[in-house]
Design an enzyme around this catalytic site. Sequence first.
Site, PDB file in Angstrom:
ATOM      1  N   HIS A 112       0.848  -1.204   0.000  1.00 63.57           N
ATOM      2  CA  HIS A 112       0.000   0.000   0.000  1.00 63.57           C
ATOM      3  C   HIS A 112       0.881   1.251   0.000  1.00 63.57           C
ATOM      4  CE1 HIS A 112      -4.028  -1.912   0.802  1.00 63.57           C
ATOM      5  NE2 HIS A 112      -3.218  -2.910   1.084  1.00 63.57           N
TER       6      HIS A 112
ATOM      7  N   TYR B 200       3.210  -5.798   9.588  1.00 60.68           N
ATOM      8  CA  TYR B 200       3.184  -4.334   9.564  1.00 60.68           C
ATOM      9  C   TYR B 200       4.347  -3.795  10.387  1.00 60.68           C
ATOM     10  CZ  TYR B 200      -1.460  -4.592   7.426  1.00 60.68           C
ATOM     11  OH  TYR B 200      -2.504  -4.858   6.565  1.00 60.68           O
TER      12      TYR B 200
HETATM   13  C1  HEM Z   1      -1.117 -11.943   5.017  1.00 61.15           C
HETATM   14  C2  HEM Z   1      -1.867 -10.856   4.899  1.00 61.15           C
HETATM   15  C3  HEM Z   1      -1.346  -9.447   4.821  1.00 61.15           C
HETATM   16  C4  HEM Z   1      -0.062  -8.970   4.799  1.00 61.15           C
HETATM   17  C5  HEM Z   1       1.237  -9.770   4.830  1.00 61.15           C
HETATM   18  C6  HEM Z   1      -0.143  -7.532   4.752  1.00 61.15           C
HETATM   19  C7  HEM Z   1       0.961  -6.682   4.729  1.00 61.15           C
HETATM   20  C8  HEM Z   1       0.905  -5.309   4.777  1.00 61.15           C
HETATM   21  C9  HEM Z   1       2.038  -4.436   4.974  1.00 61.15           C
HETATM   22  C10 HEM Z   1       3.494  -4.895   5.144  1.00 61.15           C
HETATM   23  C11 HEM Z   1       1.577  -3.153   4.970  1.00 61.15           C
HETATM   24  C12 HEM Z   1       2.403  -1.862   5.169  1.00 61.15           C
HETATM   25  C13 HEM Z   1       2.488  -1.551   6.670  1.00 61.15           C
HETATM   26  C14 HEM Z   1       3.258  -0.269   7.003  1.00 61.15           C
HETATM   27  O1  HEM Z   1       4.427  -0.091   6.585  1.00 61.15           O
HETATM   28  O2  HEM Z   1       2.697   0.597   7.727  1.00 61.15           O
HETATM   29  C15 HEM Z   1       0.153  -3.209   4.738  1.00 61.15           C
HETATM   30  C16 HEM Z   1      -0.688  -2.142   4.644  1.00 61.15           C
HETATM   31  C17 HEM Z   1      -2.063  -2.234   4.519  1.00 61.15           C
HETATM   32  N1  HEM Z   1      -2.849  -3.372   4.568  1.00 61.15           N
HETATM   33 FE1  HEM Z   1      -2.166  -5.241   4.678  1.00 61.15          FE
HETATM   34  N2  HEM Z   1      -1.460  -7.155   4.736  1.00 61.15           N
HETATM   35  C18 HEM Z   1      -2.225  -8.289   4.786  1.00 61.15           C
HETATM   36  C19 HEM Z   1      -3.612  -8.354   4.836  1.00 61.15           C
HETATM   37  C20 HEM Z   1      -4.459  -7.284   4.821  1.00 61.15           C
HETATM   38  C21 HEM Z   1      -5.892  -7.359   4.988  1.00 61.15           C
HETATM   39  C22 HEM Z   1      -6.675  -8.639   5.248  1.00 61.15           C
HETATM   40  C23 HEM Z   1      -6.355  -6.076   4.904  1.00 61.15           C
HETATM   41  C24 HEM Z   1      -7.764  -5.557   5.069  1.00 61.15           C
HETATM   42  C25 HEM Z   1      -8.718  -6.192   5.743  1.00 61.15           C
HETATM   43  C26 HEM Z   1      -5.215  -5.197   4.667  1.00 61.15           C
HETATM   44  C27 HEM Z   1      -5.270  -3.832   4.501  1.00 61.15           C
HETATM   45  C28 HEM Z   1      -4.170  -3.002   4.445  1.00 61.15           C
HETATM   46  C29 HEM Z   1      -4.255  -1.567   4.289  1.00 61.15           C
HETATM   47  C30 HEM Z   1      -5.519  -0.735   4.111  1.00 61.15           C
HETATM   48  C31 HEM Z   1      -2.937  -1.087   4.344  1.00 61.15           C
HETATM   49  C32 HEM Z   1      -2.466   0.362   4.254  1.00 61.15           C
HETATM   50  C33 HEM Z   1      -2.405   0.925   5.662  1.00 61.15           C
HETATM   51  C34 HEM Z   1      -1.895   2.347   5.620  1.00 61.15           C
HETATM   52  O3  HEM Z   1      -2.496   3.173   4.910  1.00 61.15           O
HETATM   53  O4  HEM Z   1      -0.902   2.617   6.316  1.00 61.15           O
HETATM   54  N3  HEM Z   1      -4.085  -5.972   4.643  1.00 61.15           N
HETATM   55  N4  HEM Z   1      -0.230  -4.531   4.646  1.00 61.15           N
END
Ligand code: HEM
Length: 308
Positions: free
Chosen positions: A27, A297
């Site tokens: 993201h 995260y």
């Molecule tokens: C194995 C599953 C998942 C992994 C490995 C993953 C991994 C990540 C990582 C590494 C980030 C960046 C975090 C940061 O640097 O602050 C991120 C951001 C995000 N993820 Fe996931 N994610 C997963 C599942 C999900 C699910 C299920 C959702 C929603 C229900 C989701 C929604 C988001 C959103 C909206 C962001 C952006 C947050 C922001 O604006 O800072 N993710 N994810």
Amino acid sequence: AEEVTADQVVGAIEDVFGVTQGQRRNHTKGTCAQGEFVGMTEVSAYSRSPLFSGKRLPVVARFSLAGGNPKAPDTAKTPRGMALEFTLPDGGLQHITMLNTPMFGAAQPSTFLAQMIAMKPDPATGKPDPAKIRAFIDSHPDSRPQAEFLASHNPPSSYANSTYFGIHTFKFVGRDGKVTPVRWRFVPRDGEKRLSDAELKSSPPDFLERRLIERTRHGKVHWDMIVTIGEPGDPEDNPTVSWPEGRKEVRAGTLTISSAMPQHGAACEQVNFDPLVMAEGIEPSNDPILMFRSSAYAVSFVKRIGGL
Ligand code: HEM
């Protein structure tokens, strides 16, 4: 399920998209926003969370495109995200981090890791190997519902015209300790609008940020938080499976976004929207994806805050 570590998964995301130093590993492309939330006191019958105190709670928000490409086109048929940090009356925090698909593309972290490995560009061509993608899909049926949803729904024409889904099951805990399984979504008062097939071809790569900033200049943008009450037998630990139709739904509050701005230097930039940051009255389910997200995260956050 096999044991998968957060370092492994974040490393695999980096192998697919590369690294944008100091930025989120997933993201990466996104927009900051500010606003407030007012919860419905009626929901206190289910949850003693101060989210439902009826008080106006400040919100730091971030809208985003899934994936680690900072230049991903806004027409990409990938998920959009909405991340919210609520400051509660006692100064505590509640996070809600959602996607605009009703389901996720992995029931286990191992599926997410296998997808990243399959998507890794072939050094010879610089592109993913279609045979590896095919083999991943064939061997991971849990990836299909979200992939089918993304293929059959064009992306939204504006961040303000999308519903965002919590996807996981959470537990509301009442004052009496009674536990209720719930799922939630945020429904836009501006209505849901998607790009037409013609717009999908003609739209420039960047319009989501500009449109959101312009929309907030014309007035506040609202979403209704809708909570679905689970019934015995509804899947609580599988984010790839929707609940059956006909469940009781409760309007739980209103989110108001009053301004939006590029992420650089804005409040959302330094927030780790870890979905397990929860206050009293809301608890996680045993969903293995929800549990895993927190560590993934943290790995991404520690890297980017350290300038890596
Ligand atoms: C194995 C599953 C998942 C992994 C490995 C993953 C991994 C990540 C990582 C590494 C980030 C960046 C975090 C940061 O640097 O602050 C991120 C951001 C995000 N993820 Fe996931 N994610 C997963 C599942 C999900 C699910 C299920 C959702 C929603 C229900 C989701 C929604 C988001 C959103 C909206 C962001 C952006 C947050 C922001 O604006 O800072 N993710 N994810």
